[in-house]
Design an enzyme around this catalytic site. Structure first.
Site, mmCIF file in Angstrom:
data_model
loop_
_atom_site.group_PDB
_atom_site.id
_atom_site.type_symbol
_atom_site.label_atom_id
_atom_site.label_comp_id
_atom_site.label_asym_id
_atom_site.label_seq_id
_atom_site.Cartn_x
_atom_site.Cartn_y
_atom_site.Cartn_z
ATOM 1 N N GLY A 75 0.788 -1.131 0.149
ATOM 2 C CA GLY A 75 0.101 0.063 0.007
ATOM 3 C C GLY A 75 0.772 1.075 0.076
ATOM 4 O O GLY A 75 0.551 2.216 -0.576
ATOM 5 N N ASP A 134 -1.988 -5.951 0.185
ATOM 6 C CA ASP A 134 -2.329 -4.933 1.352
ATOM 7 C C ASP A 134 -3.787 -4.607 1.236
ATOM 8 O O ASP A 134 -4.192 -3.794 0.507
ATOM 9 C CB ASP A 134 -1.148 -3.739 1.162
ATOM 10 C CG ASP A 134 -1.148 -2.901 2.445
ATOM 11 O OD1 ASP A 134 -1.903 -3.328 3.580
ATOM 12 O OD2 ASP A 134 -0.067 -2.247 2.764
ATOM 13 N N CYS A 171 1.335 4.873 7.479
ATOM 14 C CA CYS A 171 2.033 3.730 7.461
ATOM 15 C C CYS A 171 2.713 3.251 8.602
ATOM 16 O O CYS A 171 2.942 4.064 9.526
ATOM 17 C CB CYS A 171 3.352 4.751 6.586
ATOM 18 S SG CYS A 171 5.041 3.457 6.642
ATOM 19 N N GLY A 172 2.945 2.030 8.870
ATOM 20 C CA GLY A 172 3.464 1.406 10.139
ATOM 21 C C GLY A 172 4.660 1.803 10.767
ATOM 22 O O GLY A 172 4.983 1.753 11.902
ATOM 23 N N HIS A 173 5.393 2.688 9.839
ATOM 24 C CA HIS A 173 7.069 2.868 10.189
ATOM 25 C C HIS A 173 6.915 4.214 10.879
ATOM 26 O O HIS A 173 8.037 4.881 11.167
ATOM 27 C CB HIS A 173 7.940 2.951 8.806
ATOM 28 C CG HIS A 173 8.002 1.569 8.151
ATOM 29 N ND1 HIS A 173 8.124 0.570 8.842
ATOM 30 C CD2 HIS A 173 7.450 1.274 6.966
ATOM 31 C CE1 HIS A 173 7.989 -0.603 7.891
ATOM 32 N NE2 HIS A 173 7.605 0.088 6.811
ATOM 33 N N ARG A 214 -2.612 -8.181 10.888
ATOM 34 C CA ARG A 214 -1.332 -7.552 11.358
ATOM 35 C C ARG A 214 -1.684 -6.764 12.404
ATOM 36 O O ARG A 214 -2.747 -6.104 12.258
ATOM 37 C CB ARG A 214 -0.689 -6.680 10.002
ATOM 38 C CG ARG A 214 0.000 -5.656 10.617
ATOM 39 C CD ARG A 214 0.427 -4.485 9.598
ATOM 40 N NE ARG A 214 0.780 -3.326 9.853
ATOM 41 C CZ ARG A 214 0.952 -2.226 9.132
ATOM 42 N NH1 ARG A 214 0.996 -2.653 7.748
ATOM 43 N NH2 ARG A 214 1.171 -0.829 9.540
#
Length: 230
Positions: A75, A134, A171-173, A214
């Protein structure tokens, strides 16, 4: 006589289409290929799977033509190639468009390898590598999650990742994430699994995308909460 001349080739084309569809749907559909790959890793027959990310047909072709066994439609990448940050500004339809493009790229790469590849690859049947897509937060409520699963399945995706962030996600980051309650997270995953089973009821065992759940709660709610969600 005039009617028979029209109907006969039509029936022939339908017969060819039905044969092609049955072969692709029930021979070894993408989810089943992915399941077999994962099982081979679990049995120790293969090393850990590396899944380079792709976001369109070209990047998918590059992954497949360089010998990787699977890929992941990111994604983050789809957002970036559309000129946006990964904050769920792209819609379900844009992700579906990307999934279709990825599937085309993987299919063309498989055909190319079967026709022009070296050694065993040149004589092998063309088999596209599986792709996990995603699914972000499912693009809405539980009903939207089910629609997302069906859409990705029709596009030829082998699996789908669903996450527990609050929509619109990011975003997961990056910092600033928040997650839904444990109960709502479970409901999302259950909706995805129900959709997978419903798709298989319609199109045959092994055709429903594998569901990857997740969690981002490790940063927001701590280790124990993340373990519970896993």
């Amino acid at each position: 006589m005039f009617r028979r001349k029209i109907i006969k080739p039509t029936l022939l084309l339908l017969g060819q289409l039905q044969t092609f569809t049955a072969t692709n749907a029930f021979g070894c559909p993408p989810p089943e290929r992915l399941r077999r790959l994962l099982q081979s890793v679990e049995r120790g027959e293969a090393s850990i799977l590396l899944l380079p990310c792709c976001y369109d047909g070209l990047s998918a072709r590059l992954v497949a033509l360089n010998g990787f066994d699977a890929t992941f439609m990111t994604g983050f990448g789809v957002s970036g190639v559309n000129g946006y940050p990964d904050t769920q500004l792209v819609s379900f339809n844009e992700m579906m468009s990307a999934a279709n493009s990825v599937a085309e790229g993987l299919a063309s790469a498989a055909l190319e390898k079967a026709k022009y590849g070296e050694g065993d690859a040149a004589s092998a049947e063309p088999v596209a590598i599986p792709c996990i897509a995603d699914g972000d937060t499912g693009y809405g409520n539980a009903i939207n999650v089910k629609r997302t699963v069906f859409g990705y399945a029709r596009a030829g995706m082998a699996g789908m990742m669903i996450e527990d962030q609050v929509a619109p996600k990011r975003c997961g980051h990056v910092a600033g994430k928040s997650v839904v309650s444990f109960a709502e997270a479970v409901q999302r995953v259950k909706a995805a699994c129900d959709a997978r089973d419903e798709y298989e009821a319609l199109f045959g065992k092994g055709t429903g995308p594998l569901i990857l759940a997740r969690t981002d709660s490790l940063v927001t709610d701590g280790f124990e909460d993340a373990i519970q969600r896993c």
